[in-house]
Design a protein around this motif. Structure first.
Motif, PDB file in Angstrom:
ATOM      1  N   GLU A 283       0.919  -1.332   0.052  1.00  0.00           N
ATOM      2  CA  GLU A 283       0.208  -0.119   0.085  1.00  0.00           C
ATOM      3  C   GLU A 283       0.917   1.210   0.067  1.00  0.00           C
ATOM      4  OE1 GLU A 283      -3.163  -0.259   3.120  1.00  0.00           O
ATOM      5  OE2 GLU A 283      -3.479  -1.909   2.766  1.00  0.00           O
ATOM      6  N   LEU A 284       1.752   1.210   0.838  1.00  0.00           N
ATOM      7  CA  LEU A 284       2.779   2.393   0.866  1.00  0.00           C
ATOM      8  C   LEU A 284       3.597   2.606  -0.458  1.00  0.00           C
ATOM      9  CD1 LEU A 284       3.987   4.487   2.605  1.00  0.00           C
ATOM     10  CD2 LEU A 284       5.735   3.116   3.578  1.00  0.00           C
ATOM     11  N   ARG A 285       4.037   1.440  -1.125  1.00  0.00           N
ATOM     12  CA  ARG A 285       4.516   1.622  -2.515  1.00  0.00           C
ATOM     13  C   ARG A 285       3.615   2.166  -3.484  1.00  0.00           C
ATOM     14  NH1 ARG A 285       6.988  -2.944  -0.429  1.00  0.00           N
ATOM     15  NH2 ARG A 285       5.497  -4.339  -1.452  1.00  0.00           N
ATOM     16  N   ASP A 286       2.334   1.936  -3.536  1.00  0.00           N
ATOM     17  CA  ASP A 286       1.405   2.312  -4.209  1.00  0.00           C
ATOM     18  C   ASP A 286       1.207   3.818  -4.059  1.00  0.00           C
ATOM     19  OD1 ASP A 286       0.868  -0.071  -5.561  1.00  0.00           O
ATOM     20  OD2 ASP A 286      -1.019  -0.516  -4.330  1.00  0.00           O
ATOM     21  N   TRP A 287       1.064   4.144  -2.789  1.00  0.00           N
ATOM     22  CA  TRP A 287       0.919   5.773  -2.446  1.00  0.00           C
ATOM     23  C   TRP A 287       2.220   6.554  -2.925  1.00  0.00           C
ATOM     24  CZ3 TRP A 287       4.462   8.578   0.441  1.00  0.00           C
ATOM     25  CH2 TRP A 287       4.088   9.648   0.839  1.00  0.00           C
ATOM     26  N   ALA A 288       3.444   5.878  -2.806  1.00  0.00           N
ATOM     27  CA  ALA A 288       4.710   6.443  -3.067  1.00  0.00           C
ATOM     28  C   ALA A 288       4.777   6.945  -4.564  1.00  0.00           C
ATOM     29  CB  ALA A 288       5.850   5.800  -2.719  1.00  0.00           C
ATOM     30  N   GLU A 289       4.013   5.878  -5.511  1.00  0.00           N
ATOM     31  CA  GLU A 289       3.925   6.098  -6.861  1.00  0.00           C
ATOM     32  C   GLU A 289       3.514   7.580  -7.456  1.00  0.00           C
ATOM     33  OE1 GLU A 289       2.366   2.714  -8.884  1.00  0.00           O
ATOM     34  OE2 GLU A 289       4.009   1.488  -8.276  1.00  0.00           O
ATOM     35  N   GLY A 290       2.623   8.042  -6.663  1.00  0.00           N
ATOM     36  CA  GLY A 290       2.018   9.231  -6.794  1.00  0.00           C
ATOM     37  C   GLY A 290       2.689  10.568  -6.308  1.00  0.00           C
ATOM     38  N   GLN A 291       3.827  10.374  -5.625  1.00  0.00           N
ATOM     39  CA  GLN A 291       4.573  11.263  -5.253  1.00  0.00           C
ATOM     40  C   GLN A 291       5.459  11.739  -6.202  1.00  0.00           C
ATOM     41  OE1 GLN A 291       3.815  12.579  -2.266  1.00  0.00           O
ATOM     42  NE2 GLN A 291       2.200  11.185  -2.302  1.00  0.00           N
ATOM     43  N   SER A 292       6.011  13.167  -6.421  1.00  0.00           N
ATOM     44  CA  SER A 292       6.776  13.604  -7.271  1.00  0.00           C
ATOM     45  C   SER A 292       8.051  13.170  -7.173  1.00  0.00           C
ATOM     46  CB  SER A 292       6.735  15.176  -7.397  1.00  0.00           C
ATOM     47  OG  SER A 292       7.248  15.721  -6.099  1.00  0.00           O
ATOM     48  N   TRP A 293       8.625  12.888  -6.055  1.00  0.00           N
ATOM     49  CA  TRP A 293       9.811  12.205  -5.947  1.00  0.00           C
ATOM     50  C   TRP A 293       9.970  10.939  -6.343  1.00  0.00           C
ATOM     51  CZ3 TRP A 293       9.173   7.969  -2.947  1.00  0.00           C
ATOM     52  CH2 TRP A 293       8.273   8.200  -1.833  1.00  0.00           C
ATOM     53  N   ALA A 294       8.976  10.110  -6.731  1.00  0.00           N
ATOM     54  CA  ALA A 294       9.179   8.892  -7.393  1.00  0.00           C
ATOM     55  C   ALA A 294       9.768   8.743  -8.772  1.00  0.00           C
ATOM     56  CB  ALA A 294       7.468   8.175  -7.268  1.00  0.00           C
ATOM     57  N   ASP A 295       9.320   9.828  -9.659  1.00  0.00           N
ATOM     58  CA  ASP A 295       9.713   9.909 -10.794  1.00  0.00           C
ATOM     59  C   ASP A 295      11.457  10.504 -10.813  1.00  0.00           C
ATOM     60  OD1 ASP A 295       7.781   8.398 -12.046  1.00  0.00           O
ATOM     61  OD2 ASP A 295       6.730  10.605 -12.124  1.00  0.00           O
ATOM     62  N   ASP A 296      11.340  11.552  -9.756  1.00  0.00           N
ATOM     63  CA  ASP A 296      12.589  12.307  -9.648  1.00  0.00           C
ATOM     64  C   ASP A 296      13.227  12.446  -8.308  1.00  0.00           C
ATOM     65  OD1 ASP A 296      14.735  14.095 -10.200  1.00  0.00           O
ATOM     66  OD2 ASP A 296      13.564  15.884 -10.633  1.00  0.00           O
ATOM     67  N   PRO A 297      13.811  11.424  -7.777  1.00  0.00           N
ATOM     68  CA  PRO A 297      14.413  11.401  -6.400  1.00  0.00           C
ATOM     69  C   PRO A 297      15.051  12.615  -6.006  1.00  0.00           C
ATOM     70  CG  PRO A 297      15.424   9.729  -7.611  1.00  0.00           C
ATOM     71  CD  PRO A 297      14.368  10.318  -8.517  1.00  0.00           C
TER      72      PRO A 297
END
Length: 127
Positions: A106-120
């Motif tokens: 669930e946390l990984r799914d949530w993280a995919e929606g964060q801007s840092w997921a594509d550009d850490p």
């Protein structure tokens, strides 16, 4: 879990290890670790915290991603740590391990929606 005790930035991997060694948690599972070339630290913006009573998935929200109208976000409109999901911890080891895997997903799914997921590298601004 009170997220106010966490720093107002992503954790470092060393801080995660220190928290786990502190005795406050049964275990602590980083759900995302970034090794940024511009930094000498490995950053952890998503963590599953396991205590005797609860399993809590928490993630770091950049200020740019924060929803100022979100009542269920500890970070509010300024960014910071938020509880993504919190569940009661089962006593049996196998059930606890399964719950940690489920909450981690669930946390990984949530993280995919964060801007840092594509550009850490956006996490560097939070330091």
């Amino acid at each position: 879990m009170d997220l106010a005790s966490l720093p107002s930035r992503p954790l470092s991997l060393e801080e995660c290890r220190d928290l786990e060694d502190s005795g406050r948690f049964r275990t602590l599972v980083p759900a995302g670790v970034f090794d940024l070339a511009e930094s000498d630290r490995r950053l952890v913006p998503a963590v599953v915290f396991v205590t005797e009573a609860t399993v809590v998935a928490a993630g770091y929200v950049l200020a740019a991603d924060a929803d100022p109208d979100a009542a269920d976000t500890d970070a509010g409109g300024s960014g910071g740590w938020t509880v993504v999901t919190e569940r009661e911890a089962p006593a049996e080891k196998a059930a606890l391990e399964e719950l940690v895997r489920e909450v981690g997903a669930e946390l990984r799914d949530w993280a995919e929606g964060q801007s840092w997921a594509d550009d850490p590298s956006a996490l560097l601004d939070a330091l």
